[in-house]
Enzyme design. Structure first.
Site, PDB file in Angstrom:
ATOM      1  N   ASN A  86       0.829  -1.199   0.000  1.00  0.00           N
ATOM      2  CA  ASN A  86       0.000   0.000   0.000  1.00  0.00           C
ATOM      3  C   ASN A  86       0.870   1.259   0.000  1.00  0.00           C
ATOM      4  O   ASN A  86       2.097   1.174   0.006  1.00  0.00           O
ATOM      5  CB  ASN A  86      -0.958  -0.043   1.205  1.00  0.00           C
ATOM      6  CG  ASN A  86      -2.309   0.559   0.885  1.00  0.00           C
ATOM      7  OD1 ASN A  86      -2.400   1.614   0.260  1.00  0.00           O
ATOM      8  ND2 ASN A  86      -3.361  -0.116   1.313  1.00  0.00           N
ATOM      9  N   ASP A  94      19.907  -0.651   1.883  1.00  0.00           N
ATOM     10  CA  ASP A  94      21.351  -0.619   1.658  1.00  0.00           C
ATOM     11  C   ASP A  94      21.886  -2.023   1.390  1.00  0.00           C
ATOM     12  O   ASP A  94      22.914  -2.184   0.735  1.00  0.00           O
ATOM     13  CB  ASP A  94      22.071  -0.004   2.855  1.00  0.00           C
ATOM     14  CG  ASP A  94      21.843   1.504   2.949  1.00  0.00           C
ATOM     15  OD1 ASP A  94      20.965   2.035   2.242  1.00  0.00           O
ATOM     16  OD2 ASP A  94      22.545   2.154   3.750  1.00  0.00           O
ATOM     17  N   HIS A 116      22.499   3.053  12.752  1.00  0.00           N
ATOM     18  CA  HIS A 116      23.675   3.904  12.941  1.00  0.00           C
ATOM     19  C   HIS A 116      24.257   3.675  14.330  1.00  0.00           C
ATOM     20  O   HIS A 116      23.527   3.324  15.267  1.00  0.00           O
ATOM     21  CB  HIS A 116      23.290   5.373  12.770  1.00  0.00           C
ATOM     22  CG  HIS A 116      22.692   5.657  11.439  1.00  0.00           C
ATOM     23  ND1 HIS A 116      23.451   5.887  10.317  1.00  0.00           N
ATOM     24  CD2 HIS A 116      21.400   5.716  11.027  1.00  0.00           C
ATOM     25  CE1 HIS A 116      22.651   6.084   9.281  1.00  0.00           C
ATOM     26  NE2 HIS A 116      21.401   5.980   9.681  1.00  0.00           N
ATOM     27  N   SER A 143      -0.514  -1.351   9.248  1.00  0.00           N
ATOM     28  CA  SER A 143      -0.135   0.047   9.015  1.00  0.00           C
ATOM     29  C   SER A 143       0.920   0.539  10.004  1.00  0.00           C
ATOM     30  O   SER A 143       0.901   0.184  11.187  1.00  0.00           O
ATOM     31  CB  SER A 143      -1.361   0.955   9.153  1.00  0.00           C
ATOM     32  OG  SER A 143      -2.303   0.655   8.164  1.00  0.00           O
ATOM     33  N   ALA A 161      -0.615  -3.359  13.571  1.00  0.00           N
ATOM     34  CA  ALA A 161      -0.362  -1.964  13.232  1.00  0.00           C
ATOM     35  C   ALA A 161       0.451  -1.277  14.315  1.00  0.00           C
ATOM     36  O   ALA A 161       0.251  -1.501  15.506  1.00  0.00           O
ATOM     37  CB  ALA A 161      -1.682  -1.234  13.020  1.00  0.00           C
ATOM     38  N   ARG A 181       6.092  -8.332  19.975  1.00  0.00           N
ATOM     39  CA  ARG A 181       6.158  -9.625  20.668  1.00  0.00           C
ATOM     40  C   ARG A 181       5.014 -10.514  20.171  1.00  0.00           C
ATOM     41  O   ARG A 181       3.959 -10.022  19.789  1.00  0.00           O
ATOM     42  CB  ARG A 181       6.011  -9.439  22.170  1.00  0.00           C
ATOM     43  CG  ARG A 181       7.104  -8.602  22.787  1.00  0.00           C
ATOM     44  CD  ARG A 181       6.847  -8.424  24.272  1.00  0.00           C
ATOM     45  NE  ARG A 181       7.667  -7.380  24.838  1.00  0.00           N
ATOM     46  CZ  ARG A 181       8.902  -7.519  25.271  1.00  0.00           C
ATOM     47  NH1 ARG A 181       9.486  -8.686  25.176  1.00  0.00           N
ATOM     48  NH2 ARG A 181       9.568  -6.515  25.773  1.00  0.00           N
ATOM     49  N   ARG A 184      -0.056 -14.558  20.011  1.00  0.00           N
ATOM     50  CA  ARG A 184      -0.670 -15.881  19.995  1.00  0.00           C
ATOM     51  C   ARG A 184      -0.370 -16.567  18.672  1.00  0.00           C
ATOM     52  O   ARG A 184      -0.021 -15.916  17.686  1.00  0.00           O
ATOM     53  CB  ARG A 184      -2.174 -15.784  20.186  1.00  0.00           C
ATOM     54  CG  ARG A 184      -2.905 -15.096  19.029  1.00  0.00           C
ATOM     55  CD  ARG A 184      -4.412 -15.119  19.245  1.00  0.00           C
ATOM     56  NE  ARG A 184      -5.153 -14.528  18.164  1.00  0.00           N
ATOM     57  CZ  ARG A 184      -5.498 -15.143  17.035  1.00  0.00           C
ATOM     58  NH1 ARG A 184      -5.148 -16.404  16.810  1.00  0.00           N
ATOM     59  NH2 ARG A 184      -6.209 -14.520  16.109  1.00  0.00           N
TER      60      ARG A 184
END
Length: 195
Positions: A86, A94, A116, A143, A161, A181, A184
């Site tokens: 989307n 990189d 970095h 999203s 999301a 994390r 389920r």
């Protein structure tokens, strides 16, 4: 040539290197093609496909990537068949980002292979390190998710999301949060529910 070989080795090992040291790779950037893709009218599907094939390292069949999208290189992104990406998908590529078949990615997602150093004195000349990202088949990413360097998301998993994925996610689980994390497993019971 030896210096270039040394920097390539540092990049491949995920070690810190600078913008100047990696400048020999700039010819792999597809910025003009990405700009053209993002400004191609929706009705010009064949032109979009042609540009996508010129931008990405590899692209499968039936790929939908809604503009705008952004990439540092583009040429380090590899996408399988039946992909849906989307709007506002960002690839910080990189090094390789490998996306399997049947993957869906919601708006505003960032896949970043690059980080970095923490200490500011080590960030001179945009010093960075990079590790590949792998998204296996049939993953759904919600999203505004951020996937960090070196992460692998297992087949069939769902990332909720707003998650920040800093560690590998196993196959066939629902995972969410910052840090992301496992909530389920995905089971056959999910065949009869909406969520």
């Amino acid at each position: 040539m030896n210096a270039e070989r040394e920097v390539r080795a540092r990049i491949e090992q995920g070690l810190v290197h600078t913008e100047s040291q990696a400048a020999f790779r700039n010819h792999l950037r597809r910025t003009d093609e990405i700009f053209a893709y993002n400004h191609t009218p929706p009705g010009e599907a064949s032109r979009r496909r042609e540009l996508l094939e010129a931008i990405l390292g590899s692209v499968g069949a039936r790929t939908v990537l809604l503009p705008p999208f952004h990439a540092g290189f583009g040429s380090n992104v590899h996408i399988g068949d039946d992909f849906f990406g989307n709007v506002n998908l960002t690839f910080v590529d990189d090094v390789d980002i490998r996306i399997g078949h049947g993957v869906m990615i919601a708006p505003g997602v960032t896949l970043t292979t690059t980080g970095h150093p923490v200490h500011p004195d080590r960030r001179v000349d945009f010093a960075r390190f990079s590790e590949p990202i792998v998204i296996e088949d049939k993953v759904w990413i919600g999203s505004n998710v951020v996937v960090l360097p070196g992460v692998r998301i297992g087949r069939g998993s769902v990332i909720g999301a707003g998650s920040v994925v800093s560690r590998d996610i196993p196959p066939m689980v629902v995972a969410l949060g910052a840090p992301c994390r496992v909530l389920r497993p995905i089971t056959d019971d999910d065949l009869t529910t909406r969520a």
